[in-house]
Write an enzyme that holds these catalytic residues in place. Structure first.
Site, PDB file in Angstrom:
ATOM      1  N   HIS A 145     -23.783  43.686 -12.492  1.00 23.34           N
ATOM      2  CA  HIS A 145     -22.940  42.718 -11.808  1.00 23.34           C
ATOM      3  C   HIS A 145     -22.379  41.760 -12.858  1.00 23.34           C
ATOM      4  O   HIS A 145     -22.816  41.742 -14.003  1.00 23.34           O
ATOM      5  CB  HIS A 145     -23.727  41.939 -10.754  1.00 23.34           C
ATOM      6  CG  HIS A 145     -24.870  41.141 -11.303  1.00 23.34           C
ATOM      7  ND1 HIS A 145     -25.974  41.725 -11.878  1.00 23.34           N
ATOM      8  CD2 HIS A 145     -25.073  39.813 -11.388  1.00 23.34           C
ATOM      9  CE1 HIS A 145     -26.813  40.784 -12.275  1.00 23.34           C
ATOM     10  NE2 HIS A 145     -26.283  39.598 -12.000  1.00 23.34           N
ATOM     11  N   ALA A 146     -21.397  40.976 -12.445  1.00 21.49           N
ATOM     12  CA  ALA A 146     -20.886  39.890 -13.271  1.00 21.49           C
ATOM     13  C   ALA A 146     -20.471  38.786 -12.312  1.00 21.49           C
ATOM     14  O   ALA A 146     -20.580  38.945 -11.085  1.00 21.49           O
ATOM     15  CB  ALA A 146     -19.725  40.354 -14.152  1.00 21.49           C
TER      16      ALA A 146
END
Lengths: 160, 90
Positions: free
Chosen positions: A71-72
């Site tokens: 994820h970011a």
């Protein structure tokens, strides 16, 4: 705002990639980014940002034996919130002290920081069953993945 | 009592850790305010916190704190989380 990540047992086909071939962890995260892009959730640059997060902070996204959650942060390259599931033909190592090698990667895209929370809580419910990660890794069809992800449902109340 | 679950981006992994920490505290019969945060905001988020829960990789990024840093290997292992929380605060 309506919460728009579908229930995990209704993930659309593009959100599930089975036995992807990846030579290393970066390549595995690229496969996650491809599934998020195919699902209409993000642009390819989101993959670069997911990789950059690991380069900056280390492989902390490997949160359980065999499982990573790529994820970011929310950003302009996230077009819709979503979750994808990618299993790997051959496990890859991220360099984690305890939880390598990784055979299942969840990909998470969020358009604002709190939007994902209900879906993430349901993930926590599911993966408390330690047999789920090897079962997902061995799954041979998208329907099997959906069935495994539908095995547990979020509990009512505050996580009791 | 204040507990902060910490990750790199503040979405995703810290929220899983938060949810499972609440469960582990329930099991121990302890009551605490558990929040999720990211490394960039740890100084503010963890002000006054007794415990910071995080992964082995992030310990070095936390900086100076008075909180006990509790390292969790498997974010889904309630036995591990409960045992380590009990050792830190029980």
């Amino acid at each position: 705002m309506t919460f728009s990540i579908p229930p995990l047992d209704q993930l659309p086909d593009p959100a599930i990639a089975l036995h992807a071939t990846a030579a290393d962890w970066r390549s595995a995260i690229r496969a996650v980014a491809a599934a998020l892009t195919a699902s209409g959730c993000s642009e390819p640059s989101y993959g670069d940002r997911m990789i950059a997060l690991v380069e900056e902070y280390g492989p902390y996204i490997v949160i359980a034996p065999g499982l990573a959650m790529a994820h970011a942060r929310p950003g302009p390259d996230v077009t819709a919130p979503g979750i994808v599931v990618v299993t790997l033909a051959e496990p890859v190592t991220f360099g984690h002290a305890y939880n390598d090698p990784v055979s299942v990667i969840l990909g998470l895209a969020a358009t604002e920081a709190d939007q994902h929370v209900a879906a993430v809580a349901s993930l926590a419910n599911l993966f408390n069953d330690e047999s789920l990660i090897p079962a997902l890794a061995a799954a041979t069809s998208r329907d099997e993945v959906r069935r495994l992800l539908g095995a547990a449902h979020p509990q009512s109340g505050e996580d009791s | 009592m204040k507990i902060v679950a910490l990750c790199g981006a503040g979405i995703g992994t810290s929220e899983i850790l938060r949810v499972n920490a609440v469960r582990a505290l329930d099991r121990l019969g302890l009551d605490a305010d558990v929040s999720a945060s990211d490394v960039a905001n740890v100084a503010v988020a963890a002000a006054g916190a007794q415990v910071i829960l995080t992964s082995p990789e992030l310990v070095g990024s936390i900086g100076r704190t008075n909180a006990d840093i509790v390292v969790i290997q498997n974010y889904f292992d309630l036995d591990e989380i409960a045992a380590k929380l009990e050792a830190a605060i029980g």
